[in-house]
Design a protein around this motif. Structure first.
Motif, short mmCIF file in Angstrom:
data_model
loop_
_atom_site.label_atom_id
_atom_site.label_comp_id
_atom_site.label_asym_id
_atom_site.label_seq_id
_atom_site.Cartn_x
_atom_site.Cartn_y
_atom_site.Cartn_z
N VAL A 5 6.91 -32.26 40.94
CA VAL A 5 6.80 -32.94 39.65
C VAL A 5 5.34 -33.09 39.26
CG1 VAL A 5 7.28 -35.10 38.43
CG2 VAL A 5 8.98 -34.16 39.99
N ARG A 6 4.51 -33.50 40.22
CA ARG A 6 3.08 -33.66 39.94
C ARG A 6 2.45 -32.35 39.49
NH1 ARG A 6 1.10 -37.54 44.62
NH2 ARG A 6 2.42 -36.12 45.73
N THR A 7 2.72 -31.27 40.20
CA THR A 7 2.10 -30.00 39.84
C THR A 7 2.60 -29.50 38.50
OG1 THR A 7 3.74 -28.79 41.15
CG2 THR A 7 1.66 -29.31 42.23
N ARG A 8 3.86 -29.76 38.18
CA ARG A 8 4.36 -29.35 36.85
C ARG A 8 3.72 -30.14 35.73
NH1 ARG A 8 9.56 -29.43 39.69
NH2 ARG A 8 10.01 -27.27 40.25
N ILE A 9 3.55 -31.44 35.94
CA ILE A 9 2.91 -32.28 34.91
C ILE A 9 1.46 -31.84 34.72
CG2 ILE A 9 2.08 -34.61 34.40
CD1 ILE A 9 4.65 -35.64 35.73
N ILE A 10 0.75 -31.64 35.81
CA ILE A 10 -0.66 -31.22 35.74
C ILE A 10 -0.77 -29.87 35.03
CG2 ILE A 10 -2.62 -30.47 37.12
CD1 ILE A 10 -1.72 -32.55 39.20
N THR A 11 0.08 -28.93 35.42
CA THR A 11 0.04 -27.60 34.83
C THR A 11 0.38 -27.65 33.34
OG1 THR A 11 0.64 -26.65 36.96
CG2 THR A 11 0.92 -25.25 35.03
N ALA A 12 1.39 -28.41 32.98
CA ALA A 12 1.77 -28.52 31.56
C ALA A 12 0.65 -29.16 30.74
CB ALA A 12 3.06 -29.32 31.42
N ALA A 46 -3.12 -35.65 27.48
CA ALA A 46 -3.07 -34.63 28.53
C ALA A 46 -4.20 -34.81 29.54
CB ALA A 46 -3.11 -33.24 27.92
N ALA A 47 -5.40 -35.11 29.05
CA ALA A 47 -6.54 -35.34 29.95
C ALA A 47 -6.32 -36.59 30.79
CB ALA A 47 -7.83 -35.45 29.14
N VAL A 48 -5.76 -37.63 30.19
CA VAL A 48 -5.48 -38.86 30.95
C VAL A 48 -4.43 -38.60 32.02
CG1 VAL A 48 -4.44 -41.15 30.74
CG2 VAL A 48 -6.21 -40.45 29.14
N LEU A 49 -3.44 -37.78 31.74
CA LEU A 49 -2.44 -37.44 32.75
C LEU A 49 -3.07 -36.73 33.94
CD1 LEU A 49 0.62 -36.21 30.67
CD2 LEU A 49 0.55 -38.15 32.22
N ILE A 50 -3.92 -35.75 33.68
CA ILE A 50 -4.57 -35.02 34.77
C ILE A 50 -5.46 -35.97 35.58
CG2 ILE A 50 -6.20 -33.19 35.36
CD1 ILE A 50 -5.16 -31.70 32.86
N ALA A 51 -6.29 -36.74 34.90
CA ALA A 51 -7.20 -37.65 35.61
C ALA A 51 -6.43 -38.76 36.32
CB ALA A 51 -8.21 -38.24 34.63
N GLY A 52 -5.37 -39.25 35.71
CA GLY A 52 -4.57 -40.31 36.34
C GLY A 52 -3.88 -39.85 37.60
N ILE A 53 -3.32 -38.66 37.56
CA ILE A 53 -2.68 -38.13 38.77
C ILE A 53 -3.71 -37.84 39.84
CG2 ILE A 53 -1.37 -36.17 39.68
CD1 ILE A 53 0.20 -36.18 37.05
N ALA A 54 -4.88 -37.35 39.44
CA ALA A 54 -5.96 -37.11 40.41
C ALA A 54 -6.41 -38.42 41.06
CB ALA A 54 -7.14 -36.43 39.72
N TYR A 55 -6.54 -39.45 40.26
CA TYR A 55 -6.94 -40.76 40.80
C TYR A 55 -5.87 -41.31 41.74
CZ TYR A 55 -8.45 -45.56 41.18
OH TYR A 55 -8.84 -46.77 41.68
N GLN A 56 -4.61 -41.16 41.35
CA GLN A 56 -3.50 -41.64 42.19
C GLN A 56 -3.47 -40.90 43.52
OE1 GLN A 56 -0.37 -39.74 42.71
NE2 GLN A 56 0.48 -41.36 43.96
N LEU A 57 -3.67 -39.60 43.49
CA LEU A 57 -3.67 -38.81 44.72
C LEU A 57 -4.82 -39.23 45.63
CD1 LEU A 57 -2.30 -36.42 46.20
CD2 LEU A 57 -4.00 -34.96 45.15
N TRP A 58 -5.98 -39.48 45.04
CA TRP A 58 -7.13 -39.91 45.84
C TRP A 58 -6.93 -41.31 46.40
CZ3 TRP A 58 -10.37 -44.02 44.34
CH2 TRP A 58 -11.43 -44.26 45.20
N GLY A 111 -10.30 -29.40 38.22
CA GLY A 111 -9.63 -30.56 38.83
C GLY A 111 -8.16 -30.30 39.04
N ALA A 112 -7.49 -29.70 38.06
CA ALA A 112 -6.07 -29.40 38.20
C ALA A 112 -5.81 -28.37 39.29
CB ALA A 112 -5.51 -28.91 36.86
N THR A 113 -6.67 -27.38 39.40
CA THR A 113 -6.52 -26.37 40.45
C THR A 113 -6.68 -26.98 41.83
OG1 THR A 113 -7.36 -24.69 38.94
CG2 THR A 113 -7.38 -24.16 41.29
N VAL A 114 -7.70 -27.81 42.00
CA VAL A 114 -7.92 -28.46 43.29
C VAL A 114 -6.76 -29.40 43.62
CG1 VAL A 114 -9.43 -30.06 44.53
CG2 VAL A 114 -10.42 -28.22 43.19
N LEU A 115 -6.26 -30.10 42.62
CA LEU A 115 -5.10 -30.97 42.85
C LEU A 115 -3.88 -30.18 43.31
CD1 LEU A 115 -5.15 -33.50 39.90
CD2 LEU A 115 -5.13 -34.04 42.32
N ASN A 116 -3.63 -29.07 42.65
CA ASN A 116 -2.49 -28.24 43.04
C ASN A 116 -2.65 -27.68 44.44
OD1 ASN A 116 -0.80 -28.52 40.81
ND2 ASN A 116 -1.92 -26.97 39.67
#
Length: 125
Positions: A5-12, A46-58, A111-116
């Protein structure tokens, strides 16, 4: 939220940012007057989604792991650059200055690539 789910949201979210940037800056699409602000808001979300998921993962992962830190920092930088480029854009365009928009797209993509990569190698832990 699972890895898939995370990777799909980030990719979208990244596809949305890239598509609007390419249409606005490279193809110079003439946007209807009613579409400019909704597209600007969509880019910021979209930028907030990417940054938010990155922050959550960290914040929930190993604090010494370098990939989540790099993904979080680059995503935050990309989101800040995108917010600045979008809010300073002249009338009729979505992304303002070309260089700031390009920096935001590259930072968010990195950031999205590194997250994936991190999510796939750790199985979403």
């Amino acid at each position: 939220m699972g890895t898939g789910v995370r990777t799909r949201i980030i990719t979208a979210a990244l596809v949305v940012v890239a598509a609007v940037y390419v249409a606005d800056r490279l193809f110079e699409v003439e946007w209807p007057s009613g579409a400019v602000w909704p597209l600007r808001i969509l880019l910021i979300v979209a930028a907030v989604l990417i940054a938010g998921i990155a922050y959550q993962l960290w914040s929930t992962g190993d604090p010494k792991s370098p990939r989540p830190i790099v993904a979080m920092v680059t995503s935050l930088i990309g989101g800040a650059c995108l917010a600045s480029a979008v809010t300073s854009a002249p009338d009729g365009t979505i992304v303002g200055t070309g260089l700031l928009g390009a920096v935001s797209l590259v930072a968010l993509a990195f950031g999205a690539t590194v997250l994936n990569i991190e999510a796939r190698e750790t199985n979403g832990r």
